[in-house]
Write a protein that holds these residues in place. Structure first.
Motif, short mmCIF file in Angstrom:
data_model
loop_
_atom_site.label_atom_id
_atom_site.label_comp_id
_atom_site.label_asym_id
_atom_site.label_seq_id
_atom_site.Cartn_x
_atom_site.Cartn_y
_atom_site.Cartn_z
N GLY A 224 10.40 1.08 -5.40
CA GLY A 224 11.29 1.68 -6.38
C GLY A 224 11.20 3.19 -6.33
O GLY A 224 10.44 3.76 -5.52
N PRO A 225 11.97 3.87 -7.16
CA PRO A 225 11.95 5.34 -7.18
C PRO A 225 10.59 5.89 -7.59
O PRO A 225 9.76 5.20 -8.18
N ASP A 226 10.37 7.15 -7.24
CA ASP A 226 9.15 7.87 -7.63
C ASP A 226 9.60 9.21 -8.22
O ASP A 226 9.89 10.16 -7.50
N GLY A 230 7.07 11.39 -13.38
CA GLY A 230 6.28 10.18 -13.60
C GLY A 230 7.04 9.14 -14.41
O GLY A 230 8.20 8.85 -14.14
N GLY A 231 6.37 8.58 -15.39
CA GLY A 231 6.98 7.53 -16.20
C GLY A 231 6.62 6.15 -15.67
O GLY A 231 5.87 5.99 -14.71
N VAL A 232 7.19 5.15 -16.32
CA VAL A 232 6.91 3.75 -15.97
C VAL A 232 8.23 3.01 -15.81
O VAL A 232 9.06 3.01 -16.72
N ILE A 233 8.42 2.40 -14.64
CA ILE A 233 9.62 1.58 -14.40
C ILE A 233 9.34 0.16 -14.87
O ILE A 233 8.37 -0.46 -14.44
N VAL A 234 10.19 -0.35 -15.76
CA VAL A 234 10.00 -1.70 -16.30
C VAL A 234 11.14 -2.62 -15.87
O VAL A 234 11.39 -3.64 -16.49
N ARG A 502 3.76 8.98 -8.47
CA ARG A 502 3.65 9.38 -9.87
C ARG A 502 4.20 8.32 -10.82
O ARG A 502 3.65 8.11 -11.90
N THR A 503 5.30 7.67 -10.43
CA THR A 503 5.92 6.67 -11.29
C THR A 503 5.27 5.32 -11.05
O THR A 503 5.18 4.86 -9.91
N GLN A 504 4.83 4.69 -12.13
CA GLN A 504 4.17 3.39 -12.03
C GLN A 504 5.14 2.27 -12.39
O GLN A 504 6.25 2.51 -12.88
#
Length: 754
Positions: A224-226, A230-234, A502-504
């Motif tokens: 998925g994107p990064d 940051g942030g969290v992809i749900v 960075r993005t989880q």
């Protein structure tokens, strides 16, 4: 004007219409030209280097200014000025804005510009003026330009033909997906999120090994994107796969947060990363507005403790609040959760706009890398051939050094003599060889050794042989590209500053649908609503006959005891019910706030009734025309501030009353002072409608209605203020929709039961 739009008009005498054509065709052709220009030269990125023309020209102008990542900085005004004057004839402000964005580490995942000075911040503040900031290229930008001077890409004339500019950059770095892009063209748009460079390189390497790789397999490399913030992809994996397969879709992106224990059972939520492209200052304003309007009653306060890192503090109203429920409410009412739309619309080969899948975009980049490799190899072979030719000339000069010196010292035109000279066995110098010998410095003669020349000659022949094999073998070419990708991954991957993902990813926490009211502290209040509709909540249960202050010309209308966990119902003259949480009412200090600011009650619609919601109760609603019905109170709750339409009214007819069902009989009184009594069971129970006729009138309409128990009798207040009860009601009893009879003696003059 009619002459101008004719298909074949004659030349007017005034000579103004030198070239005429149909208006539709003229407008169509010009608009099509504008649309194509916008699509190809402004809004959509090239799939090969991932850049729009303005960004490409900025980087090329910086390379011409020799602004290397290890060199010095230069004023941004100079950079934007050179870009505008030589390549991009548009506003310098637009060019500087584009350059500034390339330097913002919160906007671009891998910045292409290294900025010095104020280039804006995540709060939404604009960069300083271009005369105050300085810039240079980053290593990523240098990777984008690598091989530019080796005929690796096509060049075209600039806007005025004085110079040439690259049509595309060589791009050893997969910039399109690494940094993303967004733009709005004519009839189409693009929006591509940033990704992690190491993952993209792994996906490219797999695609080289397996050209027919499935999209599901590529998702193992690019999950998925990064995003740079940051942030969290749900978003579920299945949805992400479909998005990458079709080139269109969306990603649910949430902030990153944690619960911080403050001791003694108290806690607060700390937000450390916010979603991409969300301005922190506006985010805080929106959360503060939700607190002020009491959209989230369990939310206490928000404050910004950010320094270099993000740190937003969210305080609950009570320590009994569940953190997950509070955050879920914030996700719904603020930009702590967003949906980032993906629309992978790019220019294939810089010409054709197309919505591509992830695989197609990666393939376009790899094909470009192969084309660049072939062109650079061909260019290098040409350079080797030229050098080999010069080396042959040097060897001839070394073997005949005395004769060369003699010609140079004695001849007026040494070049012509050297070209005509036979250097043995029919060997002649060509023009480049003679030119190279003549341009050689004297001090180079001491290094002009035959062994050294032959060594260089042999090395170049070996290199040329390798290049010939490379150009003839597709497998060797992909092997070389794989090596380049591995080097790119090593350079800009985990070891690079900010190279780690960075993005989880996480699953959306499904919190049970617990009503927010259940977490509100239960406290007694007294609800006060004035005649002009100003409402407030006094702390505690005060005496209902207590005198309170109101605005001039205003006075009390509704006043009742409630609790902060109650839901209040407002019935408007337009027949709509509105729901207001008691916890959202303003405090008792001051005069309160207009109720119409909390609900969308039209200004021309009066407030008919205002009371506490009781789910197990039934209501009798009626209009001024004498129509009404019974509705369960649980059915009138509204989910939005626009309310819920229950009693349909039209024209001059308005909603008149709303009474709870308390008994087995209904008493109606009309404006003609006639009273009719009938059973409650004669009224239908409905969720919405006009209702049925309660009482028949020749003139006027309904004045009041109420329900009561027939055995207990009908009570009312006589003109003297005394309570009067009538037991014998047979004289007024009848069927619904009857006319009724004149009211008993002593009935109130205002025709109201209470």
């Amino acid at each position: 004007m009619s002459d101008i739009i004719q298909d074949d008009p004659e030349m007017p005498e005034d000579g103004l219409n030198e070239s005429a054509e149909p208006l539709r065709r003229a407008i169509g052709e010009r608009y099509l030209t504008y649309a194509l220009s916008t699509i190809m030269h402004r809004a959509l990125p090239d799939a090969r280097d991932g850049l729009k023309p303005v960004h490409r020209r900025i980087l090329y102008a910086m390379s011409r200014l020799k602004l290397a990542s290890s060199g010095g900085f230069l004023k941004s005004a100079k950079i934007s000025g050179d870009t505008m004057g030589d390549f991009h004839p548009h506003g310098d402000a637009a060019i500087y804005d584009a350059m500034a964005r390339l330097a913002q580490d919160f906007s671009v995942r891998y910045p292409l510009v290294d900025g010095q000075g104020n280039f804006g911040n995540i709060d939404g503040d604009n960069p300083a003026a271009s005369r105050y900031t300085e810039a240079r290229m980053t290593k990523v930008a240098e990777a984008m330009l690598e091989g530019l001077n080796e005929d690796s890409v096509d060049f075209r004339d600039n806007y005025d033909g004085r110079l040439t500019e690259p049509a595309v950059l060589p791009a050893t770095f997969p910039n399109l997906l690494a940094n993303g892009s967004s733009g709005i063209a004519v009839g189409m748009a693009t929006n591509i999120p940033p990704h992690n460079i190491a993952e993209l390189c792994d996906a490219c390497l797999h695609l080289i090994k397996t050209p027919d790789a499935r999209d599901e397999t590529l998702l193992n490399y690019v999950p998925g994107p990064d995003f740079p913030t940051g942030g969290v992809i749900v978003e579920p994996r299945e949805s992400i796969l479909e998005t990458y397969q079709t080139g269109r879709g969306a990603f649910r992106l949430r902030c990153k947060w944690e619960v911080e224990d403050l001791g003694r059972g108290t806690w607060q939520i700390v937000v450390t990363e916010i979603p991409y492209q969300v301005q922190k200052s506006k985010l805080i304003e929106k959360i503060a507005e939700a607190i002020q309007l009491k959209k989230i009653p369990i939310l206490g306060d928000v404050r910004d403790e950010s320094a270099e890192d993000i740190r937003l503090i969210i305080e609950p109203k009570s320590k009994n609040v569940d953190p997950d429920i509070l955050m879920n409410a914030l996700f719904k009412n603020s930009d702590l959760e967003i949906r980032f739309n993906l629309n992978m619309n790019v220019l294939i080969d810089g010409v054709t706009p197309k919505v591509c899948s992830l695989k197609e975009v990666l393939r376009a980049f790899l094909d470009h890398r192969r084309d660049v490799l072939q062109r650079r190899s061909t260019y290098r072979m040409g350079q080797i051939d030229k050098r080999l030719d010069v080396l042959k000339g040097y060897i001839i000069a070394f073997l005949n050094l005395d004769r060369v010196i003699e010609i140079i010292r004695n001849e007026d035109d040494p070049k012509a003599v050297m070209l005509a000279e036979d250097w043995g066995d029919g060997v002649y110098l060509n023009e480049p060889q003679a030119e190279a010998i003549l341009n050689m410095r004297l001090r180079s003669l001491r290094r002009l050794e035959e062994m050294e020349l032959k060594r260089e000659h042999d090395e170049l022949l070996e290199e040329r042989k390798g290049l010939e094999e490379l150009l003839a073998d597709e497998g060797l070419q992909w092997g070389r590209i794989s090596d380049q990708l591995k080097e790119t991954k090593k350079t800009f991957g985990k070891a690079y500053d900010g190279g780690l993902r960075r993005t989880q990813f996480s699953e959306a926490v499904e919190v049970e649908d617990v009503p927010i009211e259940a977490m509100i502290e239960r406290e007694p209040i007294t609800v006060v609503c004035s005649e002009m509709g100003w409402v407030r909540a006094m702390s505690g249960h005060i005496a209902l006959d207590k005198e309170l202050k109101f605005k001039d010309g205003d006075g009390p209308r509704f006043m009742f005891h409630a609790e902060t966990t109650d839901r209040l119902l407002v019935f408007g003259a337009n027949g709509r019910f509105y729901t207001v949480p008691a916890s959202s009412l303003p405090g008792g200090r001051g005069m309160g706030e207009p109720l119409r600011l909390m609900i969308d009650l039209p200004n021309d619609a009066e407030i008919v009734d205002f009371f506490i919601h009781q789910p197990d109760r039934k209501l009798l609603v009626a209009s001024t025309a004498g129509d009404g019905f019974v509705v369960p109170e649980s059915d009138v709750l509204a989910q939005t501030r626009t309310g819920k339409q229950v009693l349909n009214v039209r024209g001059d007819v308005t909603a008149l009353t709303c009474k709870s069902i308390e008994g087995d009989s209904v008493a109606c009184v009309g404006e003609n002072r006639k009273v009719l009594i009938f059973g409650v069971d004669e009224l239908p129970e409905m969720g919405r409608g006009k209702g049925v006729r309660l009482q028949k009138y020749k003139d006027g309409g309904l004045s009041d209605v109420r329900t009561f128990n027939r055995e207990e009798g009908l009570t009312w207040l006589d003109p003297a203020g005394r309570t009067r009860t009538e037991i014998e009601l047979d004289e007024w009893a009848g069927k619904r929709a009857g006319a009724g009879r004149m009211a008993p003696r002593g009935f109130p003059r205002d025709n109201k039961f209470t």
